[in-house]
Write an enzyme that holds these catalytic residues in place. Structure first.
Site, PDB file in Angstrom:
ATOM      1  N   SER A  82       7.301  -6.180  -5.099  1.00 19.76           N
ATOM      2  CA  SER A  82       6.541  -5.159  -4.339  1.00 19.76           C
ATOM      3  C   SER A  82       5.944  -4.043  -5.176  1.00 19.76           C
ATOM      4  CB  SER A  82       7.341  -4.478  -3.248  1.00 19.76           C
ATOM      5  OG  SER A  82       8.465  -5.135  -2.889  1.00 19.76           O
ATOM      6  N   THR A 185       8.915  -0.512  -2.902  1.00 17.26           N
ATOM      7  CA  THR A 185       8.009   0.447  -3.548  1.00 17.26           C
ATOM      8  C   THR A 185       8.831   1.413  -4.387  1.00 17.26           C
ATOM      9  OG1 THR A 185       6.327   0.458  -1.847  1.00 17.26           O
ATOM     10  CG2 THR A 185       6.651   2.542  -2.959  1.00 17.26           C
ATOM     11  N   THR A 203       2.977   0.796  -5.735  1.00 16.90           N
ATOM     12  CA  THR A 203       3.387  -0.353  -4.914  1.00 16.90           C
ATOM     13  C   THR A 203       2.294  -1.413  -4.860  1.00 16.90           C
ATOM     14  OG1 THR A 203       4.260  -0.935  -2.720  1.00 16.90           O
ATOM     15  CG2 THR A 203       2.425   0.576  -2.743  1.00 16.90           C
ATOM     16  N   ARG A 213      -6.153  -3.650   3.414  1.00 15.13           N
ATOM     17  CA  ARG A 213      -5.160  -2.705   3.943  1.00 15.13           C
ATOM     18  C   ARG A 213      -4.638  -1.778   2.842  1.00 15.13           C
ATOM     19  NH1 ARG A 213       0.475  -1.318   2.906  1.00 15.13           N
ATOM     20  NH2 ARG A 213       1.353  -0.537   4.846  1.00 15.13           N
ATOM     21  N   VAL A 214      -4.550  -0.516   3.149  1.00 17.70           N
ATOM     22  CA  VAL A 214      -3.974   0.461   2.228  1.00 17.70           C
ATOM     23  C   VAL A 214      -2.829   1.149   2.956  1.00 17.70           C
ATOM     24  CG1 VAL A 214      -4.417   2.649   1.034  1.00 17.70           C
ATOM     25  CG2 VAL A 214      -6.123   0.822   0.944  1.00 17.70           C
ATOM     26  N   GLY A 215      -1.716   1.314   2.262  1.00 17.53           N
ATOM     27  CA  GLY A 215      -0.553   1.934   2.897  1.00 17.53           C
ATOM     28  C   GLY A 215      -0.456   3.418   2.613  1.00 17.53           C
ATOM     29  N   ASP A 216       0.746   3.932   2.731  1.00 15.07           N
ATOM     30  CA  ASP A 216       0.984   5.364   2.527  1.00 15.07           C
ATOM     31  C   ASP A 216       1.096   5.743   1.055  1.00 15.07           C
ATOM     32  OD1 ASP A 216       3.373   3.762   2.484  1.00 15.07           O
ATOM     33  OD2 ASP A 216       4.510   5.629   2.323  1.00 15.07           O
ATOM     34  N   THR A 236       9.266   5.429   1.275  1.00 12.80           N
ATOM     35  CA  THR A 236       9.214   3.983   1.117  1.00 12.80           C
ATOM     36  C   THR A 236       9.361   3.358   2.504  1.00 12.80           C
ATOM     37  OG1 THR A 236      10.221   2.061   0.037  1.00 12.80           O
ATOM     38  CG2 THR A 236      11.715   3.828   0.639  1.00 12.80           C
ATOM     39  N   GLY A 237       8.828   2.163   2.650  1.00 10.60           N
ATOM     40  CA  GLY A 237       8.925   1.494   3.950  1.00 10.60           C
ATOM     41  C   GLY A 237       7.562   1.283   4.569  1.00 10.60           C
TER      42      GLY A 237
HETATM   43  C1  SD4 Z   1       3.354   0.356   2.016  1.00  5.47           C
HETATM   44  N1  SD4 Z   1       5.118   1.961   1.766  1.00  5.47           N
HETATM   45  O1  SD4 Z   1       2.418  -0.182   1.435  1.00  5.47           O
HETATM   46  C2  SD4 Z   1       4.550   0.775   1.195  1.00  5.47           C
HETATM   47  C3  SD4 Z   1       5.483  -0.373   1.111  1.00  5.47           C
HETATM   48  C4  SD4 Z   1       6.872  -0.020   0.679  1.00  5.47           C
HETATM   49  O2  SD4 Z   1       8.948  -0.508   0.117  1.00  5.47           O
HETATM   50  O3  SD4 Z   1       7.273   1.085   0.590  1.00  5.47           O
HETATM   51  N2  SD4 Z   1       7.697  -0.909   0.430  1.00  5.47           N
HETATM   52  O4  SD4 Z   1       3.383   0.524   3.225  1.00  5.47           O
END
Ligand code: SD4
Length: 324
Positions: A82, A185, A203, A213-216, A236-237
């Site tokens: 990840s 992450t 990450t 897609r883009v995360g946080d 994370t998450g």
């Molecule tokens: C995301 N927060 O792209 C990241 C993924 C992650 O542990 O934290 N994984 O949403």
């Protein structure tokens, strides 16, 4: 000349400010004993990352250099599913990377949807230091990296990630949800010997996410936030849920109001638990350090851990408390 009314207003404001700063200075119940330098980072791979960060912090180096070097360790590990180029791809087979970095002065840089670069965190730092912008995405981020001396890695996926993706394609079940096996992450925050804070986050995002897609993790205020007067936090998450509440910024603001790092993280997690989406199966965790070097973490589910390195705590993996 100040009128009586403006004087009274000013006095009332000053009294309120004193009481806020007193409540911040008050020692509430905290995980960490409050020391500097200190570095904390998410998950088990934080242990190795902390070692590299600590080499800088323990010799009087800057938190900013420590948090960049630290997470580069994780990005270099092609066995990590990840973080970095070893990460699992999106549903179309692309490994797209997100990262950001923030220093003690409020400078920040970020890249998202970036492919073929081994160290997105260093590109993020370069965005911070060499451009008037905060965030570069996709092709533009790649061009910027290549123009500035980064090399394009040739492979699309590691053989292991390729195998996992092809297996996934058989059913193509679209479940971009962080569950208990699908997370790691790295978010890292540090306070250096000079008392300055910085943070980093990097990450490959959710496995088999939609292309684009883009995360946080590359979003300042969501995956990471630093305010040198107060503290720093990282997440994370499941990124969508962290974005919805501007998670890391929320944690820092809660510390500003006088909450301990752990309490601040718990408040953010409780907000997420009230999401309009069904978050019952999701994992989200925060970790935080305040200006005194006290630290803490909190997660929705059991199983979140984080690594702490300071003069007293010689790189230990700690279990976070959780809501459910
Ligand atoms: C995301 N927060 O792209 C990241 C993924 C992650 O542990 O934290 N994984 O949403």
């Amino acid at each position: 000349m100040a009128t009586r009314r403006s004087f009274i207003k000013w006095s009332a404001m000053s009294a309120a400010m004193v009481s806020i700063s007193k409540s911040y200075a008050k020692k509430v119940s905290v995980e960490g004993s409050g020391s500097k330098p200190i570095v904390i980072s998410t998950w088990k791979h934080g242990i190795d990352a902390n070692v590299d960060a600590w080499k800088i912090l323990s010799t009087g180096g800057k938190a900013l250099d420590a948090v960049e070097k630290g997470v580069m360790n994780t990005e270099s590990d092609l066995g990590n599913r990840s973080v970095g180029l070893g990460g699992l791809p999106d549903r179309d087979g692309h490994v797209t990377l997100d990262a950001c970095i923030m220093d003690d002065k409020g400078n920040c840089g970020s890249v998202c949807f970036l492919e073929h670069i081994k160290h997105p965190i260093s590109v993020a730092r370069m965005v911070m230091e060499k451009t008037p912008h905060v965030m570069l995405a996709g092709e533009g981020a790649l061009k910027f990296a290549l123009d500035n001396g980064f090399t394009k890695e040739k492979f699309d996926r590691t053989p292991e990630a390729d195998k996992a993706w092809k297996e996934w394609l058989k059913k193509s079940e679209y479940k971009p949800v962080i569950n208990f096996e699908n997370h790691d992450t790295i978010g890292m925050i540090a306070l250096d010997a000079a008392g300055n804070l910085s943070g980093s986050c990097t990450t490959s995002g959710l496995a088999y996410k939609m292309h684009g897609r883009v995360g946080d993790s590359p979003i300042i205020g969501a995956g990471l936030f630093v305010d040198n007067e107060v503290g720093a936090a990282a997440a994370t998450g499941t990124g969508e849920e962290v974005i919805r509440i501007a998670g890391s910024h929320t944690v820092v603001e809660m510390m500003r109001e006088g909450h301990s790092p752990e309490e601040a993280c718990r408040i953010a997690v409780e907000r997420i638990s009230k999401s309009p989406k069904n978050v019952r199966e999701m994992q989200i965790g925060f970790l935080a350090i305040n200006k005194h070097g006290e630290f803490g973490a909190f997660a929705l589910q059991k199983g979140f851990n984080y690594a702490v390195y300071s003069n007293e705590i010689k790189n230990e993996l700690k279990d976070s408390k959780n809501l459910w």
